[in-house]
Design a protein around this motif. Structure first.
Motif, PDB file in Angstrom:
ATOM      1  N   TYR A 198     -21.856 -21.938   4.968  1.00 18.13           N
ATOM      2  CA  TYR A 198     -20.757 -22.143   4.020  1.00 18.13           C
ATOM      3  C   TYR A 198     -19.507 -22.699   4.716  1.00 18.13           C
ATOM      4  N   GLN A 199     -19.226 -22.235   5.918  1.00 16.17           N
ATOM      5  CA  GLN A 199     -18.020 -22.679   6.620  1.00 16.17           C
ATOM      6  C   GLN A 199     -17.994 -24.179   6.852  1.00 16.17           C
ATOM      7  N   ARG A 200     -19.157 -24.809   6.892  1.00 22.68           N
ATOM      8  CA  ARG A 200     -19.238 -26.251   7.153  1.00 22.68           C
ATOM      9  C   ARG A 200     -19.087 -27.091   5.886  1.00 22.68           C
ATOM     10  N   THR A 245     -12.835 -23.233   0.055  1.00 26.97           N
ATOM     11  CA  THR A 245     -11.536 -22.665   0.432  1.00 26.97           C
ATOM     12  C   THR A 245     -11.563 -21.152   0.534  1.00 26.97           C
ATOM     13  N   ASP A 246     -12.489 -20.500  -0.204  1.00 24.79           N
ATOM     14  CA  ASP A 246     -12.518 -19.037  -0.247  1.00 24.79           C
ATOM     15  C   ASP A 246     -13.958 -18.536  -0.255  1.00 24.79           C
ATOM     16  N   TYR A 247     -14.220 -17.483   0.535  1.00 28.66           N
ATOM     17  CA  TYR A 247     -15.521 -16.819   0.573  1.00 28.66           C
ATOM     18  C   TYR A 247     -15.261 -15.336   0.368  1.00 28.66           C
ATOM     19  N   HIS A 288     -12.279 -11.035   2.074  1.00 35.84           N
ATOM     20  CA  HIS A 288     -11.863 -12.371   1.653  1.00 35.84           C
ATOM     21  C   HIS A 288     -11.607 -13.239   2.882  1.00 35.84           C
ATOM     22  N   TYR A 289     -12.372 -14.306   2.988  1.00 40.57           N
ATOM     23  CA  TYR A 289     -12.137 -15.331   3.996  1.00 40.57           C
ATOM     24  C   TYR A 289     -11.494 -16.506   3.281  1.00 40.57           C
ATOM     25  N   ARG A 290     -10.352 -16.945   3.773  1.00 36.68           N
ATOM     26  CA  ARG A 290      -9.632 -18.053   3.144  1.00 36.68           C
ATOM     27  C   ARG A 290      -9.349 -19.115   4.189  1.00 36.68           C
ATOM     28  N   ARG A 291      -9.704 -20.352   3.863  1.00 38.05           N
ATOM     29  CA  ARG A 291      -9.497 -21.474   4.795  1.00 38.05           C
ATOM     30  C   ARG A 291      -8.008 -21.790   4.890  1.00 38.05           C
ATOM     31  N   TRP A 348     -10.133 -19.738   9.517  1.00 36.34           N
ATOM     32  CA  TRP A 348     -10.354 -18.840   8.390  1.00 36.34           C
ATOM     33  C   TRP A 348      -9.555 -17.569   8.580  1.00 36.34           C
ATOM     34  N   ARG A 349      -8.786 -17.185   7.565  1.00 40.87           N
ATOM     35  CA  ARG A 349      -8.023 -15.937   7.572  1.00 40.87           C
ATOM     36  C   ARG A 349      -8.870 -14.881   6.874  1.00 40.87           C
ATOM     37  N   TYR A 350      -8.945 -13.703   7.455  1.00 42.52           N
ATOM     38  CA  TYR A 350      -9.764 -12.604   6.928  1.00 42.52           C
ATOM     39  C   TYR A 350      -8.870 -11.490   6.418  1.00 42.52           C
TER      40      TYR A 350
END
Length: 192
Positions: A128-130, A135-137, A149-152, A158-160
């Motif tokens: 998913y990161q690629r 923008t959000d996982y 929440h991982y946010r690009r 990525w901010r966690y």
């Protein structure tokens, strides 16, 4: 990830043709096919609740919320996956040559299950990161009121964050999800 559905390897084109004729869902990675297991009542509830809350949160924005039946291209010709809920913003774009393979998810939601948690946090998250549009996982717990929440960020890092009871999730597009609304009634159901 699930069990391999077939000892025979397939090309991506063969997989997509075969998968369209299947009653159950299967993911694809570099020629291997993996059956996706059904979810528990709590898993299905949380997936639906995320879809409903996301739909309400993005109303008025150029976004669409899609269900777990939407196939996603994690890497064209190499990896095809399904998420529990998907949001697409700025127009839906399909993989070239396909009318049913999403190429530009903005938000991906996975409800964690004992059988898939390591995959959702590992190989699937890596894929998913690629995806440039992502923008959000969101990783949704079934055992407590907790969403990871991982946010690009602008620099592509990525901010966690961990959001628990009483908190809210703010997506990169500005939409806000109250976590208590997502979980309301969830623990009345079996987690399987």
């Amino acid at each position: 990830m699930g069990n391999a559905a077939s000892a025979q390897r397939m090309s991506a084109t063969e997989y997509l043709e075969w998968e369209r004729a299947q009653a159950a869902k299967h993911e694809y990675h570099l020629g291997e096919i993996f059956a996706m297991a059904g979810g528990s009542p709590r898993h299905n509830f949380l997936s639906s609740a995320m879809g409903a809350e996301l739909r309400a949160a993005v109303r008025g924005k150029p976004c669409h919320v899609l269900s777990s039946d939407q196939r996603i291209s994690a890497k064209q010709g190499e990896r095809y996956v399904y998420a529990d809920t998907v949001v697409v913003c700025g127009g839906v774009r399909m993989e070239p040559g396909a009318s049913d393979v999403l190429a530009n998810p903005s938000v991906v939601v996975e409800v964690l299950s004992p059988s898939t948690e390591a995959y959702d946090r590992g190989g699937k998250w890596g894929a998913y990161q690629r995806i440039p549009s992502l923008t959000d996982y969101l990783l949704v717990s079934q055992v407590s009121v907790r969403v990871e929440h991982y946010r690009r960020e602008a620099d592509d890092s990525w901010r966690y964050r961990v959001i628990e009871a009483g908190g809210s999730i703010t997506l990169a597009n500005g939409a806000t999800l109250p976590i208590d609304a997502i979980y309301e009634g969830a623990f009345e159901l079996d987690a399987g």
